[in-house]
Design an enzyme around this catalytic site. Structure first.
Site, PDB file in Angstrom:
ATOM      1  N   CYS A 117       0.829  -1.209   0.000  1.00 34.71           N
ATOM      2  CA  CYS A 117       0.000   0.000   0.000  1.00 34.71           C
ATOM      3  C   CYS A 117       0.870   1.268   0.000  1.00 34.71           C
ATOM      4  O   CYS A 117       1.459   1.597  -1.018  1.00 34.71           O
ATOM      5  CB  CYS A 117      -0.996  -0.025   1.143  1.00 34.71           C
ATOM      6  SG  CYS A 117      -2.337   1.177   0.936  1.00 34.71           S
ATOM      7  N   HIS A 202      -3.659  -5.054   0.018  1.00 32.16           N
ATOM      8  CA  HIS A 202      -3.213  -5.473   1.352  1.00 32.16           C
ATOM      9  C   HIS A 202      -3.223  -6.997   1.480  1.00 32.16           C
ATOM     10  O   HIS A 202      -4.154  -7.582   2.054  1.00 32.16           O
ATOM     11  CB  HIS A 202      -4.107  -4.854   2.434  1.00 32.16           C
ATOM     12  CG  HIS A 202      -3.772  -3.440   2.756  1.00 32.16           C
ATOM     13  ND1 HIS A 202      -2.831  -3.085   3.694  1.00 32.16           N
ATOM     14  CD2 HIS A 202      -4.246  -2.274   2.236  1.00 32.16           C
ATOM     15  CE1 HIS A 202      -2.737  -1.766   3.756  1.00 32.16           C
ATOM     16  NE2 HIS A 202      -3.590  -1.246   2.878  1.00 32.16           N
ATOM     17  N   GLU A 204      -1.576  -8.897   3.445  1.00 32.44           N
ATOM     18  CA  GLU A 204      -1.474  -9.370   4.827  1.00 32.44           C
ATOM     19  C   GLU A 204      -2.845  -9.611   5.437  1.00 32.44           C
ATOM     20  O   GLU A 204      -2.988 -10.378   6.405  1.00 32.44           O
ATOM     21  CB  GLU A 204      -0.669  -8.383   5.677  1.00 32.44           C
ATOM     22  CG  GLU A 204      -1.390  -7.145   6.160  1.00 32.44           C
ATOM     23  CD  GLU A 204      -1.635  -6.075   5.096  1.00 32.44           C
ATOM     24  OE1 GLU A 204      -2.249  -5.037   5.420  1.00 32.44           O
ATOM     25  OE2 GLU A 204      -1.195  -6.270   3.937  1.00 32.44           O
TER      26      GLU A 204
END
Length: 227
Positions: A117, A202, A204
């Site tokens: 990001c 994102h 994660e």
């Protein structure tokens, strides 16, 4: 680490936050999802202090095996020669300076880097690129929602989206490896580097849902052990 199996250490610069304390108005933190994704991939997350002390930052690289640049506030547009758009928010010049130094130093060392990001944005700015200061349609309030598709790593996959800025002119030497259907740059890398990649979404937050996101962290950690 005792007599157990030694694992790669991933240095993670923190996000800056404002504190209510009258003694120290600024602090830092790292969201759990980042450190969890690194841990699941078989490495040890090491959260760094917020500092522009280049000697100290170099020490952290010396004692780590990879660098993860995480999300957060906007990069100061002055860093890429522009005046701020009214929607620019969360600027922290100390964090900008820290991450720009680390981005450049990691490239000089051929040190493995993964940007997420804001990470893709600061990497692009650090190496001479620019940003779209405000775009619409990419700020989904649900951080785990599968928001849009993209072609990435030879596959068509769904990803989340939680940003209002994006890479504009890509930094010299880098190449785009994924775009959203509206042409927003979603991933880029530095050809010839041991591992220097970044994504706008994102991963994660999707390691339990999207196999490609699990693989991204696995490939990053594996690259830190290759010599």
């Amino acid at each position: 680490m005792g007599g157990g199996v030694k694992k790669p250490i991933i240095a993670i610069p923190p996000e800056s936050i404002k504190l209510k304390s009258r003694f120290d108005g600024q602090g830092s933190f790292c969201g759990l999802s980042y450190s969890r994704a690194i841990t699941l991939a078989g490495a040890i997350p090491l959260i760094m202090p917020l500092t522009t002390d280049e000697e100290l930052l170099a020490w952290y690289l010396d004692h780590s095996h990879g660098l993860l640049l995480i999300g957060g506030g906007d990069v100061n547009p002055e860093r890429y020669g522009q005046k701020p758009h009214p929607k620019v928010a969360g600027v922290n010049d100390e964090r900008d300076g820290m991450e720009i130094f680390l981005s450049r130093e990691a490239r000089r060392r051929d040190f493995p880097v993964l940007g997420i990001c804001r990470g893709i944005q600061v990497i692009n700015v650090a190496h001479g690129g620019t940003l779209h200061q405000h775009i619409t349609g990419h700020s989904n309030p649900d951080p785990t929602a599968r928001a849009h598709e993209l072609d990435w790593q030879g596959k068509r996959m769904w990803v989340n989206t939680s940003h209002h800025q994006a890479v504009d002119r890509i930094a010299p030497g880098f190449k785009v490896t994924a775009r959203a259907d509206d042409d927003t740059i979603e991933a880029m890398e530095l050809p010839g580097a041991r591992y220097y990649r970044a994504v706008q979404f994102h991963p994660e937050r999707l390691v339990d849902k999207v196999p490609g996101c699990q693989q991204l962290f696995a490939d990053f950690v594996r690259a830190t052990t290759l010599r």
